[in-house]
Scaffold this motif. Structure first.
Motif, mmCIF file in Angstrom:
data_model
loop_
_atom_site.group_PDB
_atom_site.id
_atom_site.type_symbol
_atom_site.label_atom_id
_atom_site.label_comp_id
_atom_site.label_asym_id
_atom_site.label_seq_id
_atom_site.Cartn_x
_atom_site.Cartn_y
_atom_site.Cartn_z
ATOM 1 N N GLU A 46 -8.346 -6.467 -0.168
ATOM 2 C CA GLU A 46 -7.023 -5.871 0.049
ATOM 3 C C GLU A 46 -5.914 -6.814 -0.387
ATOM 4 O O GLU A 46 -4.946 -6.405 -1.013
ATOM 5 N N ARG A 51 -3.068 -3.684 -2.287
ATOM 6 C CA ARG A 51 -2.988 -2.369 -1.647
ATOM 7 C C ARG A 51 -2.231 -2.469 -0.342
ATOM 8 O O ARG A 51 -2.403 -3.398 0.424
ATOM 9 N N GLN A 52 -1.392 -1.490 -0.097
ATOM 10 C CA GLN A 52 -0.669 -1.447 1.161
ATOM 11 C C GLN A 52 -1.406 -0.521 2.112
ATOM 12 O O GLN A 52 -1.977 0.485 1.698
ATOM 13 N N LYS A 53 -1.373 -0.882 3.373
ATOM 14 C CA LYS A 53 -2.031 -0.052 4.375
ATOM 15 C C LYS A 53 -1.243 1.240 4.573
ATOM 16 O O LYS A 53 -0.030 1.264 4.451
ATOM 17 N N SER A 54 -1.976 2.286 4.894
ATOM 18 C CA SER A 54 -1.324 3.565 5.182
ATOM 19 C C SER A 54 -0.722 3.521 6.579
ATOM 20 O O SER A 54 -1.033 2.643 7.387
ATOM 21 N N ILE A 55 0.113 4.471 6.887
ATOM 22 C CA ILE A 55 0.721 4.543 8.214
ATOM 23 C C ILE A 55 -0.350 4.713 9.291
ATOM 24 O O ILE A 55 -0.236 4.184 10.388
ATOM 25 N N VAL A 56 -1.436 5.392 8.956
ATOM 26 C CA VAL A 56 -2.541 5.569 9.912
ATOM 27 C C VAL A 56 -3.173 4.218 10.215
ATOM 28 O O VAL A 56 -3.442 3.895 11.373
ATOM 29 N N ASP A 57 -3.408 3.398 9.183
ATOM 30 C CA ASP A 57 -3.983 2.074 9.397
ATOM 31 C C ASP A 57 -3.054 1.196 10.228
ATOM 32 O O ASP A 57 -3.510 0.442 11.087
ATOM 33 N N LEU A 58 -1.771 1.285 9.974
ATOM 34 C CA LEU A 58 -0.814 0.468 10.701
ATOM 35 C C LEU A 58 -0.707 0.865 12.170
ATOM 36 O O LEU A 58 -0.467 0.019 13.032
ATOM 37 N N ARG A 60 -3.166 2.479 13.917
ATOM 38 C CA ARG A 60 -4.468 2.556 14.585
ATOM 39 C C ARG A 60 -4.589 1.444 15.617
ATOM 40 O O ARG A 60 -4.163 0.325 15.409
#
Length: 84
Positions: A46, A51-58, A60
């Motif tokens: 990563e 790659r930037q994390k998605s809002i879901v990853d942020l 979670r």
């Protein structure tokens, strides 16, 4: 950057050792003496790929201690007559 090198044959014979090695530094796997693959941690991948994390990853909550309560306000609907 420090890297380790192993042959495809050694990799196939001891995948666990390869994973341990890749947890501290990228591992180059050779095929017939030529570099063919690189094994690295997902975090390193990563970071290198940008790659930037998605809002879901942020959002979670992977840590069980990071629990918080949130109540959504109750939605209320009112009916009204439609003028035709």
């Amino acid at each position: 950057m420090v890297v380790a090198i192993t042959t495809a044959r050694a990799f196939n014979q001891d995948v666990s050792a390869a994973k341990r090695s890749a947890s501290t530094e990228p591992l180059i796997i050779t095929d017939r003496g030529e570099p063919a693959y690189v094994l690295l941690t997902y975090a390193d991948f990563e970071r290198l790929s940008g790659r930037q994390k998605s809002i879901v990853d942020l959002l979670r909550q992977d840590d069980p201690e990071s629990d918080f309560d949130f109540e959504f306000p109750r939605a209320t609907f009112t009916l009204r007559e439609i003028e035709l």
